[in-house]
Design an enzyme around this catalytic site. Structure first.
Site, short mmCIF file in Angstrom:
data_model
loop_
_atom_site.label_atom_id
_atom_site.label_comp_id
_atom_site.label_asym_id
_atom_site.label_seq_id
_atom_site.Cartn_x
_atom_site.Cartn_y
_atom_site.Cartn_z
N TYR A 1 7.46 -3.72 -3.88
CA TYR A 1 7.82 -3.94 -5.28
C TYR A 1 7.92 -5.43 -5.56
O TYR A 1 7.48 -5.91 -6.60
CB TYR A 1 9.16 -3.26 -5.61
CG TYR A 1 9.09 -1.76 -5.56
CD1 TYR A 1 8.66 -1.01 -6.65
CD2 TYR A 1 9.48 -1.07 -4.40
CE1 TYR A 1 8.60 0.36 -6.60
CE2 TYR A 1 9.43 0.32 -4.35
CZ TYR A 1 8.99 1.03 -5.45
OH TYR A 1 8.93 2.39 -5.40
N GLU B 1 -4.58 8.43 3.27
CA GLU B 1 -5.34 7.20 3.07
C GLU B 1 -5.44 6.38 4.36
O GLU B 1 -6.48 5.80 4.64
CB GLU B 1 -4.73 6.37 1.95
CG GLU B 1 -4.89 7.03 0.60
CD GLU B 1 -4.39 6.19 -0.55
OE1 GLU B 1 -4.05 5.00 -0.35
OE2 GLU B 1 -4.35 6.72 -1.68
N ASN C 1 5.31 5.72 -14.10
CA ASN C 1 3.86 5.90 -14.15
C ASN C 1 3.51 7.37 -14.40
O ASN C 1 3.82 8.22 -13.58
CB ASN C 1 3.24 5.42 -12.83
CG ASN C 1 1.77 5.71 -12.72
OD1 ASN C 1 1.07 5.84 -13.72
ND2 ASN C 1 1.30 5.82 -11.49
N CYS D 1 0.69 4.70 -7.65
CA CYS D 1 2.07 4.23 -7.46
C CYS D 1 2.61 4.59 -6.07
O CYS D 1 3.57 3.99 -5.61
CB CYS D 1 2.98 4.76 -8.56
SG CYS D 1 2.90 6.54 -8.80
N HIS D 2 1.97 5.56 -5.40
CA HIS D 2 2.42 5.93 -4.05
C HIS D 2 2.20 4.80 -3.04
O HIS D 2 2.79 4.82 -1.97
CB HIS D 2 1.72 7.21 -3.58
CG HIS D 2 0.23 7.10 -3.49
ND1 HIS D 2 -0.60 7.23 -4.59
CD2 HIS D 2 -0.58 6.85 -2.42
CE1 HIS D 2 -1.86 7.09 -4.20
NE2 HIS D 2 -1.87 6.84 -2.90
#
Length: 174
Positions: A105, A163, A128, A136-137
């Site tokens: 962040y 991912e 979001n 946003c993850h």
């Protein structure tokens, strides 16, 4: 017009919204935040959502299927960011976090030129309405810890693992 459809993902159910040919919502149905996202979008867009299908929603479902089957790293969908100017700035920055990469962040706040606004950035990330597509993850705590996520930390952990597992390899060919 706002047309919505449900999508069942391996991490939980999502509600996807198409407003005038752009995705304005891909929101987790589980969790207390969904009602506020749904109300905020309906109010700001001044439309009543209807359940149904559109060519764009069908395309979004295909792209999400490809994402969850390791055949897509980036979404190619037109989006409509519905929020304050600050939120839109944060959400646009989220879209710049590459597949398989995480960012804190604090780093996100620095990147948008608001280094002292970490808490406001975190609130915008949490608001979001286009999860996964606007990733946003991929935002984590400065110490590397997983922090809040609309569908829960288990879903965030699964998305990041998906991912990470494939980012070290090539995406499977379509």
């Amino acid at each position: 017009m706002l047309t919505v459809t449900e999508y069942v993902s391996p991490c939980g159910d999502l509600l996807i919204g198409d407003c005038d040919g752009r995705i304005c919502m891909c929101d987790w149905l589980a969790g207390k935040r969904h009602d506020s996202v749904y109300s905020r979008l309906s109010g700001r867009l001044k439309v009543k959502p209807t359940r149904g299908s559109t060519p764009l929603l069908e395309r979004a479902v295909r792209e999400l299927d490809e994402y969850f089957s390791w055949r897509r790293a980036e979404f190619d969908l037109p989006v409509m960011l519905v929020g304050t100017e600050f939120q839109k700035t944060v959400w646009e920055a989220l879209a710049g976090i590459p597949y398989g990469v995480t960012e804190s962040y604090g780093a996100l706040a620095v990147r948008i030129g608001r280094p002292s606004s970490v808490r406001a950035v975190a609130n915008a990330v949490g608001a979001n309405p286009i999860s996964i597509i606007v990733p946003c993850h991929r935002v984590i705590g400065s110490d590397g810890s997983l922090t809040g996520y609309a569908s829960g930390l288990a879903a965030k952990r699964r998305l990041l693992a998906l991912e990470k597992d494939i980012s070290s390899q090539n995406l499977r060919q379509k």
